[in-house]
Design a protein around this motif. Structure first.
Motif, PDB file in Angstrom:
ATOM      1  N   SER A   7     -31.418  59.453  45.070  1.00 58.97           N
ATOM      2  CA  SER A   7     -30.210  58.828  44.541  1.00 58.97           C
ATOM      3  C   SER A   7     -29.573  57.904  45.574  1.00 58.97           C
ATOM      4  N   LEU A   8     -29.670  58.238  46.851  1.00 56.49           N
ATOM      5  CA  LEU A   8     -29.152  57.352  47.889  1.00 56.49           C
ATOM      6  C   LEU A   8     -29.999  56.086  47.985  1.00 56.49           C
ATOM      7  N   ASN A   9     -31.314  56.226  47.823  1.00 57.46           N
ATOM      8  CA  ASN A   9     -32.183  55.051  47.807  1.00 57.46           C
ATOM      9  C   ASN A   9     -31.848  54.154  46.619  1.00 57.46           C
ATOM     10  N   ALA A  10     -31.592  54.753  45.466  1.00 55.72           N
ATOM     11  CA  ALA A  10     -31.227  53.975  44.282  1.00 55.72           C
ATOM     12  C   ALA A  10     -29.883  53.280  44.493  1.00 55.72           C
ATOM     13  N   LEU A  11     -28.948  53.970  45.126  1.00 61.06           N
ATOM     14  CA  LEU A  11     -27.644  53.372  45.410  1.00 61.06           C
ATOM     15  C   LEU A  11     -27.799  52.179  46.347  1.00 61.06           C
ATOM     16  N   LEU A  12     -28.599  52.337  47.395  1.00 61.18           N
ATOM     17  CA  LEU A  12     -28.833  51.246  48.341  1.00 61.18           C
ATOM     18  C   LEU A  12     -29.524  50.069  47.645  1.00 61.18           C
ATOM     19  N   THR A  13     -30.530  50.360  46.823  1.00 65.93           N
ATOM     20  CA  THR A  13     -31.222  49.310  46.084  1.00 65.93           C
ATOM     21  C   THR A  13     -30.267  48.564  45.174  1.00 65.93           C
ATOM     22  N   ASN A  14     -29.433  49.291  44.455  1.00 65.56           N
ATOM     23  CA  ASN A  14     -28.467  48.661  43.566  1.00 65.56           C
ATOM     24  C   ASN A  14     -27.450  47.819  44.332  1.00 65.56           C
ATOM     25  N   ALA A  15     -27.051  48.288  45.509  1.00 65.99           N
ATOM     26  CA  ALA A  15     -26.111  47.516  46.326  1.00 65.99           C
ATOM     27  C   ALA A  15     -26.741  46.206  46.795  1.00 65.99           C
ATOM     28  N   VAL A  16     -28.015  46.251  47.181  1.00 64.30           N
ATOM     29  CA  VAL A  16     -28.717  45.037  47.610  1.00 64.30           C
ATOM     30  C   VAL A  16     -28.843  44.066  46.439  1.00 64.30           C
ATOM     31  N   ILE A  17     -29.223  44.565  45.274  1.00 63.83           N
ATOM     32  CA  ILE A  17     -29.358  43.708  44.092  1.00 63.83           C
ATOM     33  C   ILE A  17     -28.019  43.078  43.737  1.00 63.83           C
ATOM     34  N   PHE A  18     -26.947  43.863  43.768  1.00 66.63           N
ATOM     35  CA  PHE A  18     -25.621  43.335  43.445  1.00 66.63           C
ATOM     36  C   PHE A  18     -25.212  42.257  44.445  1.00 66.63           C
ATOM     37  N   HIS A  19     -25.405  42.524  45.723  1.00 66.11           N
ATOM     38  CA  HIS A  19     -25.053  41.550  46.763  1.00 66.11           C
ATOM     39  C   HIS A  19     -25.858  40.265  46.576  1.00 66.11           C
ATOM     40  N   ASN A  20     -27.155  40.396  46.316  1.00 68.50           N
ATOM     41  CA  ASN A  20     -27.989  39.214  46.107  1.00 68.50           C
ATOM     42  C   ASN A  20     -27.548  38.435  44.874  1.00 68.50           C
ATOM     43  N   ALA A  21     -27.194  39.140  43.804  1.00 62.29           N
ATOM     44  CA  ALA A  21     -26.735  38.454  42.588  1.00 62.29           C
ATOM     45  C   ALA A  21     -25.456  37.663  42.875  1.00 62.29           C
ATOM     46  N   LEU A  22     -24.553  38.230  43.658  1.00 57.37           N
ATOM     47  CA  LEU A  22     -23.340  37.502  44.040  1.00 57.37           C
ATOM     48  C   LEU A  22     -23.678  36.267  44.867  1.00 57.37           C
ATOM     49  N   ASP A  23     -24.615  36.410  45.810  1.00 54.60           N
ATOM     50  CA  ASP A  23     -25.018  35.275  46.636  1.00 54.60           C
ATOM     51  C   ASP A  23     -25.669  34.181  45.796  1.00 54.60           C
ATOM     52  N   ILE A  24     -26.550  34.576  44.889  1.00 55.32           N
ATOM     53  CA  ILE A  24     -27.217  33.600  44.023  1.00 55.32           C
ATOM     54  C   ILE A  24     -26.193  32.881  43.159  1.00 55.32           C
ATOM     55  N   ALA A  25     -25.251  33.623  42.582  1.00 52.19           N
ATOM     56  CA  ALA A  25     -24.220  33.009  41.743  1.00 52.19           C
ATOM     57  C   ALA A  25     -23.362  32.041  42.553  1.00 52.19           C
ATOM     58  N   GLU A  26     -23.045  32.402  43.792  1.00 50.81           N
ATOM     59  CA  GLU A  26     -22.251  31.515  44.659  1.00 50.81           C
ATOM     60  C   GLU A  26     -22.994  30.209  44.920  1.00 50.81           C
ATOM     61  N   ILE A  27     -24.285  30.302  45.170  1.00 46.62           N
ATOM     62  CA  ILE A  27     -25.088  29.097  45.401  1.00 46.62           C
ATOM     63  C   ILE A  27     -25.150  28.244  44.135  1.00 46.62           C
ATOM     64  N   VAL A  28     -25.307  28.876  42.986  1.00 47.74           N
ATOM     65  CA  VAL A  28     -25.334  28.128  41.724  1.00 47.74           C
ATOM     66  C   VAL A  28     -24.000  27.424  41.505  1.00 47.74           C
ATOM     67  N   HIS A  29     -22.896  28.122  41.770  1.00 45.14           N
ATOM     68  CA  HIS A  29     -21.571  27.496  41.651  1.00 45.14           C
ATOM     69  C   HIS A  29     -21.475  26.269  42.555  1.00 45.14           C
ATOM     70  N   GLN A  30     -21.923  26.393  43.798  1.00 42.95           N
ATOM     71  CA  GLN A  30     -21.864  25.272  44.736  1.00 42.95           C
ATOM     72  C   GLN A  30     -22.704  24.098  44.247  1.00 42.95           C
TER      73      GLN A  30
END
Length: 97
Positions: A7-30
């Motif tokens: 469950s900790l591995n899943a939490l870490l994976t989900n956190a990485v995916i969420f962070h990456n999605a935010l970064d990708i969205a920020e780049i698309v906005h720019q």
């Protein structure tokens, strides 16, 4: 404690995916603000689970924990309708997409 590791591995994976999605969205906005035209087909091929930028055993700063982020606008001005229509056509008649 051993039962909690998956469950900790899943939490870490989900956190990485969420962070990456935010970064990708920020780049698309720019890019949109700079006048670029974004093809939704190109965005569909960007996986949110990218790990090349993660340094698991590096040195980390924790001063960012006290920084309050700006409000996040989740809306991307990209029309994904063609991709949805393509998925519906591929599914065939009478099948749910």
């Amino acid at each position: 404690m051993q039962g909690r590791e998956p469950s900790l591995n899943a939490l870490l994976t989900n956190a990485v995916i969420f962070h990456n999605a935010l970064d990708i969205a920020e780049i698309v906005h720019q890019l949109l603000e700079e006048g670029w035209e974004i093809d939704p087909e190109d965005l569909a091929h960007i996986p949110p689970y990218l790990t090349e930028h993660i340094n698991r055993f590096g040195e980390y700063s924790t001063h960012e924990f006290g920084i309050q982020p700006d409000a996040y606008d989740p809306k991307l001005d990209v029309d994904f309708t063609p991709l949805r229509e393509q998925d519906l056509a591929a599914a065939g008649p009478g099948q749910a997409a």
